[in-house]
Design a protein around this motif. Structure first.
Motif, PDB file in Angstrom:
ATOM      1  N   VAL A 211       0.847  -1.191   0.000  1.00 47.30           N
ATOM      2  CA  VAL A 211       0.000   0.000   0.000  1.00 47.30           C
ATOM      3  C   VAL A 211       0.884   1.243   0.000  1.00 47.30           C
ATOM      4  N   TYR A 212       0.381   2.292  -0.619  1.00 47.06           N
ATOM      5  CA  TYR A 212       1.056   3.587  -0.544  1.00 47.06           C
ATOM      6  C   TYR A 212       0.234   4.462   0.384  1.00 47.06           C
ATOM      7  N   ALA A 213       0.824   4.790   1.531  1.00 46.61           N
ATOM      8  CA  ALA A 213       0.133   5.592   2.535  1.00 46.61           C
ATOM      9  C   ALA A 213       0.675   7.017   2.483  1.00 46.61           C
ATOM     10  N   SER A 214      -0.220   8.001   2.487  1.00 43.42           N
ATOM     11  CA  SER A 214       0.224   9.395   2.430  1.00 43.42           C
ATOM     12  C   SER A 214      -0.581  10.227   3.422  1.00 43.42           C
ATOM     13  N   GLY A 215       0.073  11.261   3.941  1.00 46.49           N
ATOM     14  CA  GLY A 215      -0.569  12.148   4.905  1.00 46.49           C
ATOM     15  C   GLY A 215       0.484  12.945   5.657  1.00 46.49           C
ATOM     16  N   GLU A 216       0.066  13.618   6.708  1.00 46.72           N
ATOM     17  CA  GLU A 216       1.025  14.326   7.553  1.00 46.72           C
ATOM     18  C   GLU A 216       1.952  13.316   8.215  1.00 46.72           C
ATOM     19  N   ALA A 217       3.232  13.669   8.332  1.00 50.84           N
ATOM     20  CA  ALA A 217       4.252  12.739   8.809  1.00 50.84           C
ATOM     21  C   ALA A 217       3.895  12.143  10.166  1.00 50.84           C
ATOM     22  N   GLU A 218       3.438  12.988  11.103  1.00 52.58           N
ATOM     23  CA  GLU A 218       3.127  12.503  12.443  1.00 52.58           C
ATOM     24  C   GLU A 218       1.943  11.538  12.422  1.00 52.58           C
ATOM     25  N   ARG A 219       0.930  11.883  11.646  1.00 50.69           N
ATOM     26  CA  ARG A 219      -0.245  11.007  11.556  1.00 50.69           C
ATOM     27  C   ARG A 219       0.115   9.683  10.869  1.00 50.69           C
ATOM     28  N   LEU A 220       0.997   9.767   9.887  1.00 48.67           N
ATOM     29  CA  LEU A 220       1.410   8.561   9.176  1.00 48.67           C
ATOM     30  C   LEU A 220       2.169   7.619  10.108  1.00 48.67           C
ATOM     31  N   SER A 221       3.036   8.181  10.952  1.00 49.40           N
ATOM     32  CA  SER A 221       3.761   7.356  11.921  1.00 49.40           C
ATOM     33  C   SER A 221       2.800   6.719  12.915  1.00 49.40           C
ATOM     34  N   GLY A 222       1.777   7.461  13.312  1.00 48.31           N
ATOM     35  CA  GLY A 222       0.767   6.912  14.219  1.00 48.31           C
ATOM     36  C   GLY A 222      -0.009   5.784  13.584  1.00 48.31           C
ATOM     37  N   ALA A 223      -0.289   5.916  12.279  1.00 46.80           N
ATOM     38  CA  ALA A 223      -1.026   4.866  11.566  1.00 46.80           C
ATOM     39  C   ALA A 223      -0.206   3.581  11.490  1.00 46.80           C
ATOM     40  N   VAL A 224       1.106   3.723  11.246  1.00 49.43           N
ATOM     41  CA  VAL A 224       1.982   2.548  11.186  1.00 49.43           C
ATOM     42  C   VAL A 224       2.049   1.861  12.550  1.00 49.43           C
ATOM     43  N   ALA A 225       2.151   2.651  13.608  1.00 53.94           N
ATOM     44  CA  ALA A 225       2.185   2.088  14.959  1.00 53.94           C
ATOM     45  C   ALA A 225       0.886   1.354  15.271  1.00 53.94           C
ATOM     46  N   HIS A 226      -0.242   1.903  14.803  1.00 56.05           N
ATOM     47  CA  HIS A 226      -1.538   1.265  15.025  1.00 56.05           C
ATOM     48  C   HIS A 226      -1.612  -0.081  14.295  1.00 56.05           C
ATOM     49  N   LEU A 227      -1.098  -0.129  13.071  1.00 56.91           N
ATOM     50  CA  LEU A 227      -1.083  -1.384  12.320  1.00 56.91           C
ATOM     51  C   LEU A 227      -0.324  -2.463  13.081  1.00 56.91           C
ATOM     52  N   ARG A 228       0.844  -2.103  13.588  1.00 59.19           N
ATOM     53  CA  ARG A 228       1.654  -3.075  14.324  1.00 59.19           C
ATOM     54  C   ARG A 228       0.963  -3.515  15.612  1.00 59.19           C
TER      55      ARG A 228
END
Length: 241
Positions: A211-228
């Motif tokens: 997947v290609y995920a895009s957005g604000e850097a901080e929100r994107l890092s939060g989304a990755v942490a949520h996935l894990r």
């Protein structure tokens, strides 16, 4: 005969095994009169005749057509289930492992370099040799067309937004959860599904998505942490150029 059994005892041992491997009707035929798949069944019956605790199967399906391969694997599963016998398969065909095995050990240069439940090893391979072997089941390399599309998406990002190409590996219950839609709602990120595959091992779902995920850097890092946190394995894929 070499073990000193008389003909009656031999028949008592052999006939149930012929029935188990589905060859009772061919009991009087010579080897030249049966097919390759039937010869493999004879080999399995012969191995079982000594009542072993472990059945070693060395490349039992390597020279067989797909339909015969499936029938031999079904027979090995039946032997494992009905006789309570451990079956050790030696094979380079990861499709065979996916279909029949509970656990897998990867051997390189005579040493076991990785082992575990098939589902875990297939979805979270640690060694390069393992990754190359399971590539036929879950391709590790993304097609050039996908990488080209990622570059196009990256060039279209607006100010203050960043993008990351992610490989998501998941298995079991996480495969049925609406995790991606939750990310879009809760973190305000955009998700483009570019490539993926879903399959099953031992009735358990597993798969991989790029997947290609895009957005604000901080929100994107939060989304990755949520996935894990949801049990999804996340790997960031670097895109050259």
């Amino acid at each position: 005969e070499l073990a000193g059994m008389d003909k009656a005892a031999i028949r008592e041992r052999v006939n149930p095994l012929l029935e188990l491997v589905g060859l009772s009707a061919l009991a009087d035929r010579y080897p030249a009169q049966i097919s390759g798949g039937q010869k493999q069944r004879v080999g399995i019956a012969r191995a079982l005749a000594s009542r072993p605790k472990v059945l070693l199967s060395d490349e039992a399906t390597s020279a067989l057509d797909p339909e015969t391969t499936r029938s031999i694997l079904d027979l090995l599963r039946q032997v494992n289930r009905e006789l309570g016998l451990t079956v050790v398969l030696i094979t380079h065909q990861m499709q065979v492992i996916k279909q029949v095995a509970d656990r897998v050990a990867v051997i390189e240069a005579g040493r076991i370099v990785e082992q575990g439940r098939v589902l875990e090893v297939f979805t979270r391979p640690q060694q390069p040799i393992t990754k190359s072997l399971i590539d036929e089941i879950l391709p590790q390399e993304l097609p050039a067309s996908v990488l080209g599309h990622v570059r196009k998406l990256a060039s279209q990002l607006g100010a203050g937004r960043t993008g990351r190409l992610l490989r998501l590996s998941y298995a079991g219950d996480s495969a049925y959860q609406p995790i991606l839609s939750q990310l879009i709602r809760e973190f305000g990120v955009d998700m483009s599904i570019l490539h993926g595959q879903v399959d099953e091992i031992q009735d358990e779902t597993f798969g991989s998505l790029a997947v290609y995920a895009s957005g604000e850097a901080e929100r994107l890092s939060g989304a990755v942490a949520h996935l894990r946190a949801c049990g999804v394995e996340v790997e960031e894929v670097a895109v050259a150029g």
